[in-house]
Design an enzyme around this catalytic site. Structure first.
Site, PDB file in Angstrom:
ATOM      1  N   TYR A  71      36.192 -18.116 -12.318  1.00 27.16           N
ATOM      2  CA  TYR A  71      37.421 -18.894 -12.249  1.00 27.16           C
ATOM      3  C   TYR A  71      38.628 -18.000 -12.076  1.00 27.16           C
ATOM      4  O   TYR A  71      38.561 -16.787 -12.242  1.00 27.16           O
ATOM      5  CB  TYR A  71      37.561 -19.750 -13.508  1.00 27.16           C
ATOM      6  CG  TYR A  71      37.510 -18.971 -14.816  1.00 27.16           C
ATOM      7  CD1 TYR A  71      38.564 -18.146 -15.183  1.00 27.16           C
ATOM      8  CD2 TYR A  71      36.416 -19.075 -15.673  1.00 27.16           C
ATOM      9  CE1 TYR A  71      38.540 -17.439 -16.377  1.00 27.16           C
ATOM     10  CE2 TYR A  71      36.382 -18.368 -16.874  1.00 27.16           C
ATOM     11  CZ  TYR A  71      37.447 -17.549 -17.216  1.00 27.16           C
ATOM     12  OH  TYR A  71      37.434 -16.857 -18.398  1.00 27.16           O
ATOM     13  N   HIS A  73      41.594 -16.209 -13.345  1.00 32.45           N
ATOM     14  CA  HIS A  73      42.001 -15.878 -14.702  1.00 32.45           C
ATOM     15  C   HIS A  73      43.479 -15.507 -14.770  1.00 32.45           C
ATOM     16  O   HIS A  73      44.143 -15.325 -13.768  1.00 32.45           O
ATOM     17  CB  HIS A  73      41.097 -14.836 -15.353  1.00 32.45           C
ATOM     18  CG  HIS A  73      41.146 -13.481 -14.719  1.00 32.45           C
ATOM     19  ND1 HIS A  73      41.917 -12.469 -15.214  1.00 32.45           N
ATOM     20  CD2 HIS A  73      40.520 -13.001 -13.630  1.00 32.45           C
ATOM     21  CE1 HIS A  73      41.766 -11.397 -14.452  1.00 32.45           C
ATOM     22  NE2 HIS A  73      40.928 -11.693 -13.487  1.00 32.45           N
ATOM     23  N   SER A 121      40.090 -10.566 -21.021  1.00 37.35           N
ATOM     24  CA  SER A 121      38.923 -10.663 -20.150  1.00 37.35           C
ATOM     25  C   SER A 121      38.245 -12.011 -20.322  1.00 37.35           C
ATOM     26  O   SER A 121      38.373 -12.673 -21.348  1.00 37.35           O
ATOM     27  CB  SER A 121      37.929  -9.549 -20.489  1.00 37.35           C
ATOM     28  OG  SER A 121      37.286  -9.834 -21.714  1.00 37.35           O
ATOM     29  N   LYS A 122      37.542 -12.368 -19.286  1.00 41.70           N
ATOM     30  CA  LYS A 122      36.872 -13.673 -19.296  1.00 41.70           C
ATOM     31  C   LYS A 122      35.842 -13.753 -20.415  1.00 41.70           C
ATOM     32  O   LYS A 122      35.649 -14.792 -21.028  1.00 41.70           O
ATOM     33  CB  LYS A 122      36.175 -13.893 -17.956  1.00 41.70           C
ATOM     34  CG  LYS A 122      37.134 -13.895 -16.785  1.00 41.70           C
ATOM     35  CD  LYS A 122      36.409 -14.082 -15.469  1.00 41.70           C
ATOM     36  CE  LYS A 122      37.391 -14.021 -14.301  1.00 41.70           C
ATOM     37  NZ  LYS A 122      36.765 -14.243 -13.012  1.00 41.70           N
ATOM     38  N   ARG A 123      35.191 -12.621 -20.645  1.00 40.88           N
ATOM     39  CA  ARG A 123      34.100 -12.624 -21.612  1.00 40.88           C
ATOM     40  C   ARG A 123      34.605 -12.789 -23.049  1.00 40.88           C
ATOM     41  O   ARG A 123      34.051 -13.558 -23.824  1.00 40.88           O
ATOM     42  CB  ARG A 123      33.324 -11.317 -21.497  1.00 40.88           C
ATOM     43  CG  ARG A 123      31.835 -11.439 -21.702  1.00 40.88           C
ATOM     44  CD  ARG A 123      31.173 -10.088 -21.561  1.00 40.88           C
ATOM     45  NE  ARG A 123      31.499  -9.210 -22.674  1.00 40.88           N
ATOM     46  CZ  ARG A 123      30.984  -9.342 -23.904  1.00 40.88           C
ATOM     47  NH1 ARG A 123      30.127 -10.302 -24.155  1.00 40.88           N
ATOM     48  NH2 ARG A 123      31.313  -8.504 -24.869  1.00 40.88           N
TER      49      ARG A 123
END
Length: 473
Positions: A16, A18, A247-249
Site C-alpha cells: 500500500y 505508506h 515502517s509497514k511491518r
RNA sequence: GGCCCCGUCGUCUAACGGUCAGGACACCAGCCUCUCACGCUGGGUACAUGGGUUCGAAUCCCGUCGGGGUCACCA
C-alpha cells in the site's frame, strides 16, 4: 531557475501507499504546483517477486484520495512513457551496453552464491565486504548469466549540494562497483533511476534521506552518461512513536488508507504530514491552497520527525469542525455502514453531523458517539444510578408530557420547554437536562439537549423516556 | 563495524551572531456552560556536552556523546 521544474514520485508497487511515500509525493507535488512545473508518477516495478498490480492500484488510489494528481504517469500517459520501468527494458539495455562499450561498466560473471560466500568470509573476519572487482579486467565472455557492473573511477570524491541538506561528499573509495542491471537488462535502483530521471526530463529529485547514499553512484552515472544531473533534495525521515523508522511491518499507522478507515479527512492528513519536516512560521492549520502558495524546500528541515497521533487527531478535529456537514456525509456514511447501521436520509444525516462535528476527532469517533441515534442505547449503570432517581422523576414526567404535546418538534421549541420546566420546578437546567440525557442516550455525554431531542424525534424520545420512567421505582 | 546525515520543551517546530529562546499538540489550573466538546485565559517544561572563534553563540569551527540512515543481482 529559468525553466519550469520537473519533479517526480517513483514508488515501487510492493504494498500500500505508506506515509513516508505519501509525504515524498506531497513535497514534490507541492513544489511542482507552486512553481508551475510538472509532476510525474513512475512505477519502479523491477522487483518481479514483490511488485503487484494490486499495489499499483493501491498507490494510485491512495494518491487520489489525498488529492495528489500527476501530470504524467499511469492512467494519464504523457510524452515520456511508458511509466512502468518493467516496460522500459530496451532503453536500459541500450544504455548499459553503451556504458560497457565506453569502458564505464563491465560484465561480471560472479554468481550470487560465490559473492555470498565471500561476504560471509569477510564478515567472519569482522571486515566489511565490498565487491573486489574480480571481473573488472576479464576478457573472455563465457556463455553464462552475467550482471553489468559500474566501473568506478580509481580515486576522487563525489560531491553535491543538496537542496535541503547542503554540501555532502563521499570518497569514491567508500563506494563499490555496484550492479547496474541483470542479464535480462532489468535495472537495479540506481541505474533505472538515473536513466529514467534523465529520459523523463526530471530537474529536481526529491526523496527521503535514506537515499542520500545512493546519490553518489548515481552522480557517477550521470557523469559517465554525459547527462546533466538534476538537483537533489533529501527529506528527513518519519519515525514511529517508538522512534524507529516508520515502517509497514512495525507501524500500522504507516498505511495511508488506514487513516481513511479511521475517519481521518484527506486534508487533515495532508496538513499533518506536510508539517512533519516543513514549517511556515507559526502556522499549523494550513489549507491545500496555502500549502501550494507557501511550500518551499528552503523550509524543509534536516532532522527526522516522530509520528504524533495526538496532533493528527487534533488537526482532524479542526477540519471536522470547519467542514460543511454535506462535505462529511460520504465518509460518515461509510462509518455507519461499517457498523451495520442504517444511513439516515440527507437532512437527518447532516443534522447528526452538525451536532457531533465539533466533539469528534475522527468520523469513526463521530459514529461511535452517535450510536444512540441508530440503536437502543445500552445504559451506563453509574449514570442511571446518579440521574434516574425518584428525585428526577418530576422533571422527567413534565418533559415527557411536554414533548408529547410539542409541535413543531424542533430545537428551539424543545429548548423553551426545558427552560420552562426548570423554572417551574425551581431547578437549574442541568437538573432537568441531565436525567433526560441519560434516559435518551444511556450516558451523560451528548450534544446540547435540545438538538439531541429534536434529532431523536418525538417517537423515540417518548419511548425512551417512558422506559426510564418505568425503571424508576 | 565502515561511510553518510542529524542533535531547540515529551512531540512537531520558529530563530537564519544580539529575543525574557516564540508557536502548536499533549499536560495542569481557571473561565464559559444542561453534559461532553468547542472557545478563551493562565501555567510548567528545551538550545545534548566540552572546548574554541567573537564585544556578543541555540546560531560559526573542533572534539565527545547520542540518534537515524546506508552498506544486496530490494527500492
Amino acid at each position: 531557475m529559468e525553466s519550469k521544474p520537473h519533479l517526480r514520485f517513483a514508488p515501487s508497487p510492493t504494498g500500500y501507499l505508506h506515509i513516508g511515500g505519501a509525504r515524498t509525493a506531497l513535497f514534490n507535488w507541492l513544489y511542482a504546483r507552486r512553481f508551475g512545473g510538472s509532476f510525474v508518477l513512475r512505477m519502479e516495478d523491477t522487483d518481479r517477486e514483490r511488485s503487484t498490480p494490486e499495489s499499483v492500484r493501491a498507490i494510485l488510489d491512495g494518491l487520489r484520495w489525498l488529492g495528489i494528481d500527476w501530470d504524467e504517469g499511469p492512467e494519464v500517459g504523457g510524452p515520456h512513457g511508458p511509466y512502468f520501468q518493467s516496460e522500459r527494458i530496451p532503453l536500459y539495455r541500450e544504455t548499459a551496453e553503451r556504458l560497457v562499450r565506453d569502458g564505464h561498466a563491465y560484465r561480471c560473471y560472479c554468481t550470487k552464491e560465490e559473492l555470498d560466500e565471500r561476504r560471509k568470509a569477510f564478515e567472519k573476519m569482522g571486515r566489511p565486504y565490498k565487491y573486489e572487482g574480480t571481473c573488472r579486467s576479464r576478457k573472455d565472455e563465457p556463455d553464462r548469466p552475467f550482471v553489468i557492473r559500474l566501473r568506478l573511477p580509481d580515486s576522487g570524491a563525489v560531491r553535491f549540494d543538496d537542496v535541503v541538506c547542503g554540501a555532502i561528499r563521499k570518497d569514491v573509495d567508500d563506494l563499490y562497483d555496484e550492479v547496474l542491471c541483470r542479464s535480462d537488462y532489468v535495472p537495479l535502483y540506481d541505474f533505472g533511476c538515473v536513466v529514467d530521471d534523465h529520459a523523463m526530463g526530471i530537474t529536481l529529485v526529491g526523496r527521503g534521506q535514506e537515499h542520500i547514499n545512493s546519490t553518489f553512484p548515481q552522480l557517477v552515472l550521470y557523469e559517465y552518461l554525459g547527462f546533466a544531473p538534476p538537483r537533489f533534495a533529501h527529506f528527513p525521515l518519519i519515525l514511529g512513536p517508538d522512534r524507529e523508522k516508520l515502517s509497514k511491518r512495525l507501524h500500522p499507522e504507516a498505511d495511508v488508507m488506514l487513516h481513511r478507515k479511521n475517519g481521518v479527512l484527506p486534508d487533515a492528513l495532508l496538513n499533518f504530514i506536510v508539517r512533519l519536516g516543513w514549517s511556515h512560521g507559526n502556522d499549523e492549520v494550513i489549507s491545500r491552497e496555502q500549502m501550494i502558495a507557501w511550500f518551499d524546500f528552503d523550509h524543509v528541515g534536516t532532522t527526522s520527525g516522530v509520528w504524533n497521533p495526538e496532533k493528527l487527531l487534533w488537526l482532524n478535529q479542526q477540519y471536522l469542525k470547519a467542514a460543511r456537514p454535506e462535505e462529511l456525509e460520504g465518509q460518515f456514511a461509510e462509518q455507519l455502514r461499517a457498523r451495520g447501521w442504517p444511513v439516515p436520509d440527507g437532512g437527518r444525516l447532516r443534522g447528526i453531523i452538525r451536532a457531533q462535528q465539533e466533539r469528534s476527532h475522527t468520523l469513526a469517533e463521530m459514529a461511535d458517539l452517535s450510536a444512540y441515534f441508530f440503536a437502543e442505547p445500552a445504559r451506563d449503570p453509574k449514570a442511571a444510578e446518579k440521574f434516574l432517581t425518584a428525585a428526577s422523576r418530576p422533571a422527567l414526567e413534565r418533559i415527557r408530557d411536554g414533548l408529547g404535546k410539542l409541535a413543531p418538534f424542533e430545537p428551539a421549541a424543545v429548548e423553551a420547554l426545558f427552560k420552562a420546566t426548570a423554572e417551574a420546578l425551581g431547578l437549574g437546567l442541568g437538573k432537568v437536562a441531565q436525567p433526560v440525557r441519560v434516559a435518551l442516550t444511556g450516558g451523560t455525554v451528548s450534544p446540547p439537549i435540545h438538538d439531541l431531542v429534536a434529532l431523536l424525534g418525538k417517537e423515540t424520545a417518548l419511548a425512551r423516556l417512558d422506559r426510564a420512567l418505568a425503571e424508576i421505582r
